[in-house]
Design an enzyme around this catalytic site. Structure first.
Site, PDB file in Angstrom:
ATOM      1  N   ASP A  37     -81.467 -12.965 -37.963  1.00 12.97           N
ATOM      2  CA  ASP A  37     -82.777 -13.605 -38.164  1.00 12.97           C
ATOM      3  C   ASP A  37     -82.931 -14.760 -37.185  1.00 12.97           C
ATOM      4  O   ASP A  37     -81.946 -15.349 -36.764  1.00 12.97           O
ATOM      5  CB  ASP A  37     -82.854 -14.185 -39.582  1.00 12.97           C
ATOM      6  CG  ASP A  37     -83.321 -13.158 -40.589  1.00 12.97           C
ATOM      7  OD1 ASP A  37     -83.724 -12.063 -40.172  1.00 12.97           O
ATOM      8  OD2 ASP A  37     -83.279 -13.467 -41.795  1.00 12.97           O
ATOM      9  N   LYS A  59     -88.419 -13.438 -37.905  1.00 16.80           N
ATOM     10  CA  LYS A  59     -89.320 -13.370 -39.060  1.00 16.80           C
ATOM     11  C   LYS A  59     -90.069 -14.682 -39.234  1.00 16.80           C
ATOM     12  O   LYS A  59     -90.525 -14.997 -40.314  1.00 16.80           O
ATOM     13  CB  LYS A  59     -88.507 -13.146 -40.328  1.00 16.80           C
ATOM     14  CG  LYS A  59     -88.418 -11.700 -40.693  1.00 16.80           C
ATOM     15  CD  LYS A  59     -87.821 -11.569 -42.040  1.00 16.80           C
ATOM     16  CE  LYS A  59     -87.636 -10.144 -42.441  1.00 16.80           C
ATOM     17  NZ  LYS A  59     -88.844  -9.381 -42.381  1.00 16.80           N
ATOM     18  N   MET A 171     -90.291 -23.534 -47.178  1.00 20.01           N
ATOM     19  CA  MET A 171     -91.489 -22.978 -46.524  1.00 20.01           C
ATOM     20  C   MET A 171     -92.765 -23.677 -46.984  1.00 20.01           C
ATOM     21  O   MET A 171     -93.802 -23.039 -47.156  1.00 20.01           O
ATOM     22  CB  MET A 171     -91.597 -21.454 -46.799  1.00 20.01           C
ATOM     23  CG  MET A 171     -90.443 -20.673 -46.222  1.00 20.01           C
ATOM     24  SD  MET A 171     -90.398 -18.954 -46.756  1.00 20.01           S
ATOM     25  CE  MET A 171     -89.597 -19.082 -48.345  1.00 20.01           C
TER      26      MET A 171
HETATM   27  N1  SAH Z   1     -82.227 -17.942 -47.100  1.00 21.30           N
HETATM   28  C1  SAH Z   1     -82.560 -19.263 -46.591  1.00 21.30           C
HETATM   29  C2  SAH Z   1     -84.023 -19.594 -46.746  1.00 21.30           C
HETATM   30  C3  SAH Z   1     -84.959 -18.700 -45.975  1.00 21.30           C
HETATM   31  S1  SAH Z   1     -86.634 -19.198 -46.098  1.00 21.30           S
HETATM   32  C4  SAH Z   1     -81.678 -20.284 -47.293  1.00 21.30           C
HETATM   33  O1  SAH Z   1     -80.990 -19.958 -48.273  1.00 21.30           O
HETATM   34  O2  SAH Z   1     -81.647 -21.442 -46.859  1.00 21.30           O
HETATM   35  C5  SAH Z   1     -86.800 -20.232 -44.695  1.00 21.30           C
HETATM   36  C6  SAH Z   1     -87.019 -21.660 -45.125  1.00 21.30           C
HETATM   37  O3  SAH Z   1     -85.794 -22.279 -45.460  1.00 21.30           O
HETATM   38  C7  SAH Z   1     -87.610 -22.550 -44.042  1.00 21.30           C
HETATM   39  O4  SAH Z   1     -88.997 -22.412 -43.952  1.00 21.30           O
HETATM   40  C8  SAH Z   1     -87.219 -23.923 -44.570  1.00 21.30           C
HETATM   41  O5  SAH Z   1     -88.048 -24.318 -45.635  1.00 21.30           O
HETATM   42  C9  SAH Z   1     -85.850 -23.648 -45.151  1.00 21.30           C
HETATM   43  N2  SAH Z   1     -84.766 -23.954 -44.194  1.00 21.30           N
HETATM   44  C10 SAH Z   1     -83.872 -23.091 -43.684  1.00 21.30           C
HETATM   45  N3  SAH Z   1     -82.974 -23.727 -42.898  1.00 21.30           N
HETATM   46  C11 SAH Z   1     -83.324 -25.037 -42.923  1.00 21.30           C
HETATM   47  C12 SAH Z   1     -82.772 -26.219 -42.348  1.00 21.30           C
HETATM   48  N4  SAH Z   1     -81.694 -26.176 -41.551  1.00 21.30           N
HETATM   49  N5  SAH Z   1     -83.382 -27.408 -42.605  1.00 21.30           N
HETATM   50  C13 SAH Z   1     -84.454 -27.466 -43.401  1.00 21.30           C
HETATM   51  N6  SAH Z   1     -85.018 -26.387 -43.981  1.00 21.30           N
HETATM   52  C14 SAH Z   1     -84.457 -25.189 -43.759  1.00 21.30           C
END
Ligand code: SAH
Length: 252
Positions: A37, A59, A171
């Protein structure tokens, strides 16, 4: 002899390579094919085999991405060819990562799979700015919620405002104004501490702290953008950035 393929649904953590699990590193070292991803740090591919095939299946909101059904088909087909496939996802595969859908598709197709959990952003990126998501006397629970629903509907902000738990919103940056409005309409005080953290745990990490009433402005001024998390609740007062901002104000 025909070897049996397998899919590893791997959580890559919030960004910092050192937050990968040993299992994730092993999965990368075994994989013939890696579907990755765009939220996953490319640095993580240092653990892939030199001859592994890397397939990018971006994505990110708004941009063209590989359709989910096509990704699922690729996973099944590669495994049926006898290959070891690592499906690398940001954070944890089962937290807003569509890992559940992929698992069901694999199960239905009779393909062997293994789930490798990862540190979700709601834990990793909040820790990166020193926010304990629960804390005795401040918050006895935490709710992970998405600020972006596919059908355009919204979570029940009123119920969430009244839950008394720390809210960690994934998100949510694009809908920030309506999220804050929904929480305030649901009875949450405008003075409730609130933070946003972008690219948590990465060298590019940035964050802002404010309140329910000021967060939108703070995020706008600092140009905080996706991927970012919003954190709302009293525990935000424990963040390191608060302390820094406060001492800067004191010094001024
Ligand atoms: N599976 C992922 C989430 C996917 S949805 C998890 O468990 O973290 C994607 C969202 O995750 C982004 O829009 C943001 O809100 C958050 N996100 C992912 N990585 C991030 C990071 N390093 N810092 C802040 N927000 C993050």
């Amino acid at each position: 002899m025909e070897t049996k393929g397998k899919v590893l649904l791997v959580g890559a953590g919030p960004g910092d390579v050192e937050l990968l699990t040993l299992k994730a590193v092993r999965a990368l070292g075994e994989a013939d094919v890696i579907l990755i991803d765009d939220l996953v740090s490319r640095e993580i591919l240092q653990y892939a085999r030199a001859n592994a095939r890397i397939i990018e299946v971006g994505k990110r909101g708004g941009c063209k991405s590989t359709p989910q059904a096509f990704i699922e088909k690729m996973l099944v087909n590669f495994a049926n060819e006898g290959l070891i496939v690592a499906r690398l996802k940001g954070g944890d595969p089962f937290v807003f990562g569509r890992g559940g859908e992929e698992m069901l598709a694999l199960r239905e197709a009779g393909v062997d799979y293994e789930i490798v959990p990862g540190i979700t952003a709601g834990i990793g990126a909040t820790s990166a700015i020193e926010i304990p998501v629960t804390h005795r006397s401040l918050s006895h629970g935490v709710t992970f919620v998405t600020g972006h629903l596919r059908d355009g509907s919204m979570p029940n902000w009123q119920a969430l405002a009244q839950s008394g738990t720390t809210l960690v919103i994934y998100m949510g940056i694009a809908n920030l104004a309506s999220i804050l409005e929904g929480l305030s309409a649901g009875g949450m005080s405008m003075d409730t501490p609130a933070a946003a953290v972008q690219a948590g745990t990465l060298p590019t990490q940035r964050s802002v702290i404010g309140t329910l009433g000021t967060l939108e402005r703070e995020v706008g001024v600092a140009h905080i953008s996706s991927p970012a998390l919003i954190v709302i609740g009293k525990v935000v007062n424990l963040a390191r950035v608060v302390a820094e901002a406060q001492s800067m104000r004191d010094a001024a």
